[in-house]
Design a protein around this motif. Sequence first.
Motif, mmCIF file in Angstrom:
data_model
loop_
_atom_site.group_PDB
_atom_site.id
_atom_site.type_symbol
_atom_site.label_atom_id
_atom_site.label_comp_id
_atom_site.label_asym_id
_atom_site.label_seq_id
_atom_site.Cartn_x
_atom_site.Cartn_y
_atom_site.Cartn_z
ATOM 1 N N ILE A 109 -0.489 -1.474 -4.507
ATOM 2 C CA ILE A 109 -1.935 -1.586 -4.551
ATOM 3 C C ILE A 109 -2.514 -0.626 -3.744
ATOM 4 O O ILE A 109 -2.123 0.306 -2.952
ATOM 5 N N PRO A 110 -3.955 -0.165 -4.172
ATOM 6 C CA PRO A 110 -4.629 0.758 -3.525
ATOM 7 C C PRO A 110 -5.051 0.886 -2.111
ATOM 8 O O PRO A 110 -5.132 -0.485 -1.581
ATOM 9 N N ALA A 111 -5.050 1.917 -1.173
ATOM 10 C CA ALA A 111 -5.140 1.698 0.018
ATOM 11 C C ALA A 111 -6.611 1.370 0.208
ATOM 12 O O ALA A 111 -7.559 1.712 -0.634
ATOM 13 N N THR A 127 -7.381 -1.739 0.069
ATOM 14 C CA THR A 127 -7.511 -3.189 -0.594
ATOM 15 C C THR A 127 -7.617 -4.078 0.537
ATOM 16 O O THR A 127 -6.683 -3.974 1.315
ATOM 17 N N VAL A 147 0.833 -1.262 0.063
ATOM 18 C CA VAL A 147 0.042 0.260 -0.089
ATOM 19 C C VAL A 147 0.753 1.393 0.052
ATOM 20 O O VAL A 147 0.673 2.163 -0.906
ATOM 21 N N ARG A 148 1.705 1.325 0.934
ATOM 22 C CA ARG A 148 2.886 2.377 0.952
ATOM 23 C C ARG A 148 3.575 2.777 -0.489
ATOM 24 O O ARG A 148 3.808 3.747 -0.880
ATOM 25 N N GLY A 195 2.306 1.983 -3.215
ATOM 26 C CA GLY A 195 1.497 2.376 -4.434
ATOM 27 C C GLY A 195 1.141 1.076 -5.348
ATOM 28 O O GLY A 195 0.616 1.344 -6.156
#
Length: 101
Positions: A88-90, A92, A83-84, A86
């Motif tokens: 995968i989208p926050a 998820t 996530v950090r 980028g």
Amino acid sequence: MTISRNAGPLLALLALAGCAQGGVWANVPDDPGPAAAACRREAENSPQYRLYGETAGGNAANNEEMRQQLLVLLPQIYHDCMVRSGAIPAGTPMPRDRVTF
């Protein structure tokens, strides 16, 4: 002092025994991309993961409890890193756990 001496080999054993497909790494996705590889390295080098190796001290009685905790910890560290970065989208959700040995 004995704990420190045993921590390195124990961490190596955990890493070998659980390489990407099973063991404590079973619930960490085996994605081929560079972001995924970096996040797997981050999980492997995380202070929490290293703490398990240091606290085990070669005591076999702790192995099952630690394995269960690592099955939860490692995917969480990996997911947070993805996530950090980028990749995968926050927001998820984490993938479902795979069946392990």
